[in-house]
Write a protein that holds these residues in place. Structure first.
Motif, short mmCIF file in Angstrom:
data_model
loop_
_atom_site.label_atom_id
_atom_site.label_comp_id
_atom_site.label_asym_id
_atom_site.label_seq_id
_atom_site.Cartn_x
_atom_site.Cartn_y
_atom_site.Cartn_z
N LEU A 25 -4.47 2.27 1.30
CA LEU A 25 -4.71 0.79 1.98
C LEU A 25 -5.75 0.06 0.92
O LEU A 25 -5.52 -1.07 0.96
CB LEU A 25 -5.10 1.03 3.50
N GLN B 148 -9.88 -6.67 9.92
CA GLN B 148 -10.18 -7.08 8.64
C GLN B 148 -8.85 -7.62 7.98
O GLN B 148 -9.21 -8.27 6.99
CB GLN B 148 -10.81 -5.75 8.24
N VAL B 149 -7.72 -7.23 8.33
CA VAL B 149 -6.68 -7.72 7.48
C VAL B 149 -6.03 -8.75 8.23
O VAL B 149 -5.27 -8.35 9.27
CB VAL B 149 -5.87 -6.32 7.11
N CYS C 55 0.84 -1.13 0.05
CA CYS C 55 0.02 0.17 0.17
C CYS C 55 0.93 1.22 0.02
O CYS C 55 1.72 1.60 0.91
CB CYS C 55 -0.93 -0.13 1.42
N LEU D 229 -0.47 -0.61 15.17
CA LEU D 229 -0.67 -1.32 13.97
C LEU D 229 -0.61 -2.79 14.35
O LEU D 229 0.41 -3.33 15.09
CB LEU D 229 0.09 -1.01 12.81
N GLU E 104 -9.49 -1.32 13.03
CA GLU E 104 -10.04 -1.78 11.74
C GLU E 104 -9.17 -2.80 10.99
O GLU E 104 -9.31 -3.86 10.40
CB GLU E 104 -10.71 -0.71 10.82
N LEU E 105 -7.93 -2.35 11.05
CA LEU E 105 -6.86 -2.99 10.12
C LEU E 105 -6.63 -4.54 10.84
O LEU E 105 -6.57 -5.53 10.39
CB LEU E 105 -5.33 -2.59 10.34
N CYS F 129 1.56 -5.91 9.80
CA CYS F 129 2.01 -4.62 9.08
C CYS F 129 3.47 -4.27 9.23
O CYS F 129 3.70 -4.15 10.40
CB CYS F 129 0.90 -3.39 9.28
N PHE G 143 -11.67 -2.20 2.77
CA PHE G 143 -11.27 -1.70 3.96
C PHE G 143 -11.47 -0.17 4.19
O PHE G 143 -11.79 0.58 3.32
CB PHE G 143 -9.65 -1.83 3.91
N GLY G 144 -11.95 -0.03 5.65
CA GLY G 144 -11.83 1.37 6.55
C GLY G 144 -13.33 2.16 6.27
O GLY G 144 -13.05 3.27 6.35
#
Length: 289
Positions: free
Chosen positions: A35, A74-75, A13, A106, A70-71, A110, A42-43
């Motif tokens: 992202l 979801q990721v 990203c 994070l 949220e990261l 990531c 996402f987001g």
């Protein structure tokens, strides 16, 4: 590095920052877009919060927390987040605070790569270093050697380059790969001749220095640069004496902080105003021209 990551199937990203991103709202909006390059859905919650707040600068930590959460939710895969040209927001306190906040929160998968012309001094790099969570590459690490230029030429057009040509190019550009690449594109047949001449602002290297660096500086700093370029080496005392100024120490410190192709002379590693400095030779030639 990003290319190699993509070759290995690692999501990348990429956000190239610019002056408007010093505004936290613009920064978060563009960060979300970057992202979504790899994670299109996402987001949504972070974007909704960003729309709802009146003052993104005041609420930057809440927004950063929402994004990190949220990261994490979801990721699940490992990915790389690149913040390029970070010097464009290096003096923006709320953006730096938001990035600091993010770096602490994070998810484990990531990795953040920050690139720029200056060290991001407003980030808590000491805290990251104490946990062995940060590593860095400086100017010396990024300078190309003649053999690396030869490899680049081979991958660029399929032809080799004579070792002496590579050595001359590296010497003239001081390993600065941007100048070498610009010259390669401009002088496809006589490869490095444009780099070695570099006499006109129409040359691609000069065009780059003008549009990407010089034209973006305040007029008073432009004036100092052009005046100081007559000196092969720089110190605050000498600049004051020759240029009939009294603010050279502050100006030289500003050049160092902005990463404007000025570096300490060999044998002097401090690099602060008052020490002897010099301009990169292509930068000095451009200023004199």
């Amino acid at each position: 590095f990003a290319h190699e990551a993509r070759e290995e199937g690692l999501p990348v990203c990429w956000l190239t920052l610019d002056a408007p991103d010093a505004d936290p709202r613009s920064f978060f909006e563009h960060l979300l877009l970057s992202l979504r390059q790899s994670f299109p859905r996402f987001g949504e919650r972070t974007a909704a919060l960003l729309r709802a707040v009146d003052d993104a600068a005041r609420e930057h930590r809440a927004i950063a927390t929402a994004l990190a959460n949220e990261l994490a939710e979801q990721v699940e895969e490992f990915f790389l987040l690149v913040l390029d040209d970070y010097h464009a927001v290096g003096a923006a306190p709320e953006v730096n605070s938001a990035v600091d906040w993010l770096l602490q929160r994070l998810p484990e998968g990531c990795r953040v790569l920050i690139g720029g012309r200056t060290i991001p001094t407003q980030l808590n790099l000491v805290g990251l270093a104490s946990r062995l969570d940060v590593a860095g590459l400086g100017v010396a690490d990024l300078r190309f050697r003649p053999d690396e230029v030869a490899d680049l030429m081979q991958s660029h057009d399929g032809y080799g380059v004579h070792p002496r040509e590579a050595e001359r190019a590296v010497s003239r550009a001081e390993g600065w790969i941007t100048a070498i690449v610009l010259s390669l594109h401009a002088q496809e047949t006589a490869r490095f001749s444009g780099l070695l001449r570099a006499k006109s602002q129409q040359e691609p290297v000069y065009d780059y220095l003008a549009t990407q660096l010089f034209d973006r500086l305040p007029p008073d700093l432009q004036d100092f640069l052009m005046a100081a370029a007559i000196l092969p080496t720089l110190s605050a005392e000498e600049c004051d004496a020759v240029l009939l100024r009294e603010d050279s120490a502050a100006r030289l410190e500003q050049l160092v902080q902005l990463g404007l192709f000025v570096e300490p002379l060999e044998g002097d590693a401090a690099g602060v105003a008052g020490d002897w400095l010099r301009f990169h030779q292509l930068w000095r030639a451009f200023l004199l021209d």
